[in-house]
Design a protein around this motif. Structure first.
Motif, mmCIF file in Angstrom:
data_model
loop_
_atom_site.group_PDB
_atom_site.id
_atom_site.type_symbol
_atom_site.label_atom_id
_atom_site.label_comp_id
_atom_site.label_asym_id
_atom_site.label_seq_id
_atom_site.Cartn_x
_atom_site.Cartn_y
_atom_site.Cartn_z
ATOM 1 N N UNK A 143 0.828 -1.202 0.000
ATOM 2 C CA UNK A 143 0.000 0.000 0.000
ATOM 3 C C UNK A 143 0.868 1.260 0.000
ATOM 4 N N UNK A 144 1.979 1.226 0.716
ATOM 5 C CA UNK A 144 2.823 2.417 0.817
ATOM 6 C C UNK A 144 3.448 2.795 -0.519
ATOM 7 N N UNK A 145 3.564 1.828 -1.419
ATOM 8 C CA UNK A 145 4.151 2.087 -2.733
ATOM 9 C C UNK A 145 3.217 2.934 -3.597
ATOM 10 N N UNK A 146 1.925 2.799 -3.377
ATOM 11 C CA UNK A 146 0.952 3.505 -4.217
ATOM 12 C C UNK A 146 0.238 4.649 -3.494
ATOM 13 N N UNK A 147 0.425 4.750 -2.184
ATOM 14 C CA UNK A 147 -0.274 5.765 -1.399
ATOM 15 C C UNK A 147 0.734 6.599 -0.603
ATOM 16 N N UNK A 200 0.480 9.280 1.142
ATOM 17 C CA UNK A 200 0.047 9.693 2.488
ATOM 18 C C UNK A 200 0.201 8.555 3.489
ATOM 19 N N UNK A 201 -0.124 7.347 3.061
ATOM 20 C CA UNK A 201 0.041 6.185 3.929
ATOM 21 C C UNK A 201 1.527 5.952 4.211
ATOM 22 N N UNK A 202 2.340 6.109 3.181
ATOM 23 C CA UNK A 202 3.785 5.941 3.367
ATOM 24 C C UNK A 202 4.307 6.958 4.378
ATOM 25 N N UNK A 203 3.844 8.186 4.283
ATOM 26 C CA UNK A 203 4.267 9.225 5.223
ATOM 27 C C UNK A 203 3.893 8.838 6.656
ATOM 28 N N UNK A 204 2.709 8.269 6.834
ATOM 29 C CA UNK A 204 2.284 7.815 8.165
ATOM 30 C C UNK A 204 3.201 6.714 8.681
#
Length: 79
Positions: free
Chosen positions: A62-66, A68-72
């Motif tokens: 998920x972090x590869x495509x999102x 904001x999620x990666x930042x979290x």
């Protein structure tokens, strides 16, 4: 004639200083960008290592495509 020669020398020195300063700034910017890219890669690789170690493959995907999620995740792992 000495005054003319002095003026030419002074002009050449000033021109050389300006050119040197410009080249120095360009080199500094380039090095800064390269360092920033390396830090970003290192940071992302560290996140990947930690997510894999914690068995969080889905969060990794998920972090590869999102972004904001990666930042979290960066915040969560204090990276």
């Amino acid at each position: 004639m000495c005054y003319a020669l002095d003026a030419i020398i002074k002009d050449a020195e000033e021109k050389g200083k300006r050119q040197g300063t410009k080249q120095g700034i360009q080199q500094g910017v380039k090095q800064g960008m390269q360092q920033g890219v390396r830090q970003g890669i290192d940071r992302t690789n560290r996140l990947i290592q930690l997510l894999l170690a914690d068995g969080r493959q889905r969060d990794l995907e998920k972090s590869v495509t999102d972004p904001r999620f990666q930042k979290k995740l960066f915040q969560e792992y204090r990276i």
